[in-house]
Design an enzyme around this catalytic site. Sequence first.
Site, PDB file in Angstrom:
ATOM      1  N   LYS A   1       0.822  -1.205   0.000  1.00  0.00           N
ATOM      2  CA  LYS A   1       0.000   0.000   0.000  1.00  0.00           C
ATOM      3  C   LYS A   1       0.869   1.273   0.000  1.00  0.00           C
ATOM      4  O   LYS A   1       2.057   1.230   0.331  1.00  0.00           O
ATOM      5  CB  LYS A   1      -0.936  -0.006   1.216  1.00  0.00           C
ATOM      6  CG  LYS A   1      -1.816  -1.251   1.333  1.00  0.00           C
ATOM      7  CD  LYS A   1      -2.713  -1.483   0.130  1.00  0.00           C
ATOM      8  CE  LYS A   1      -3.905  -2.366   0.405  1.00  0.00           C
ATOM      9  NZ  LYS A   1      -3.744  -3.808   0.109  1.00  0.00           N
TER      10      LYS A   1
HETATM   11  C1  LIG Z   1      -5.040  -4.746   0.814  1.00  0.00           C
HETATM   12  C2  LIG Z   1      -6.501  -4.850   0.649  1.00  0.00           C
HETATM   13  C3  LIG Z   1      -7.327  -5.481   1.592  1.00  0.00           C
HETATM   14  C4  LIG Z   1      -6.805  -6.281   2.758  1.00  0.00           C
HETATM   15  O1  LIG Z   1      -5.963  -5.615   3.590  1.00  0.00           O
HETATM   16  P1  LIG Z   1      -4.957  -6.480   4.497  1.00  0.00           P
HETATM   17  O2  LIG Z   1      -4.286  -5.418   5.305  1.00  0.00           O
HETATM   18  O3  LIG Z   1      -4.034  -7.202   3.583  1.00  0.00           O
HETATM   19  O4  LIG Z   1      -5.771  -7.380   5.340  1.00  0.00           O
HETATM   20  C5  LIG Z   1      -8.692  -5.443   1.423  1.00  0.00           C
HETATM   21  N1  LIG Z   1      -9.248  -4.834   0.368  1.00  0.00           N
HETATM   22  C6  LIG Z   1      -8.501  -4.240  -0.580  1.00  0.00           C
HETATM   23  C7  LIG Z   1      -9.184  -3.561  -1.711  1.00  0.00           C
HETATM   24  C8  LIG Z   1      -7.106  -4.246  -0.474  1.00  0.00           C
HETATM   25  O5  LIG Z   1      -6.384  -3.666  -1.434  1.00  0.00           O
END
Ligand SMILES: *Cc1c(COP(=O)(O)O)cnc(C)c1O
Length: 378
Positions: free
Chosen positions: A187
């Site tokens: 992210k």
């Molecule tokens: C990264 C992501 C998640 C999950 O987040 P985690 O921190 O990996 O549990 C959920 N939805 C979207 C759209 C994502 O990009």
Amino acid sequence: MTSETLPVLPFSRPHISEEAIAAVGAVLRSGWITSGPKTQAFEAALSEWCGGRPVRCFNSGTCTMEIALRIAGIGPGDEVITTPISWVATANVILEVGATPVFVDIDPRSRNLDLDQVEAAITPRTKALLPVYLAGLPVDMGRLYDIARRHQLRVVEDAAQALGSHWDGQHIGAIGDMVSFSFQANKNLTTAEGGCLVLNNAEEARLAEKYRLQGVTRGGYDQIDCDVLGGKYNMTDVAAVIGLDQIGQLDAINAHRARLAQHYYDCFGADFTEKTGAVLPLPAFGQSNWHLFQLELPSHIERAAFMQRMLDEFKIFLGFHYAPIHLFSLYRARGFHAGMFPHAERYGRQNVSLPMFNTLDTAGVERTVAAIKQILCA
Ligand SMILES: *Cc1c(COP(=O)(O)O)cnc(C)c1O
């Protein structure tokens, strides 16, 4: 450089500053390594980012959404409307609380939940909307919340990819109902793993604290009770200091990503779609935080072969985000099948994510575009 000596260009790569590495070392030496003052400081910084709203941190963006659904009181018998184009966590959390996921197709241009189709999917059992801001592009928040208000629905925003995105000049998270962010390694802001939930009031924040630590509340020296069934979802101070370092740089990080996105458009050129049939993302400067830069390949191009050539001939490693959730076995077993959501199915088959990360430079963008043109214009 020949392709033998070129370094592999990934589609994503985390960047951790020397300051963050030093801060992690200091936490490890401090005698307090789990949730503590650094997590609280990170929550305060995130709250400021979100216009002063209460924010609580967790160890993933997935549990963050599950807890949001629990706070909203959603469970067996309830329906939650969401998109088939997301990480599978988005729908799994609906199953996790015992509710029923209801998918509607995506809008092929925004690649997000098609709000025109949401109203038709609402039934007396619908309790919440769970939109996803794919690649960091928010849905039309005015329309989303108009629908929610008229049908008295809660909204849990899967803003996992949208930290630093904007709607109407405001940060995503500063407006809306419950808003979930992820700090997973890819992210724009990462804590290695982690997430946070933006809440409406102190009562919801207290509930979030219970759900993340076994439902336990403490008082005085030895008062302790457990009155809801919680889990173990707390963020460590080791993770929080990485986030504290990154949130100070987030505006600069996202400005850099916007420049890279602009460079992609400039390098592809205005006639790229006409020439190749490949579709670029909406140029939503001012809204998107450019978490991803995704291309929809023309239907005659087989994605796996395209990805293989990009890697073998050009040493560029592409991603894809995402496969349609309703076609996974877990969901087929619940009655979903191919043909239900044609835009999502086409996009799920044909999308690729191009390199886009905080330390990518314009040369990386140029190398990627040149490679794609060589394949698609051949
Ligand atoms: C990264 C992501 C998640 C999950 O987040 P985690 O921190 O990996 O549990 C959920 N939805 C979207 C759209 C994502 O990009």
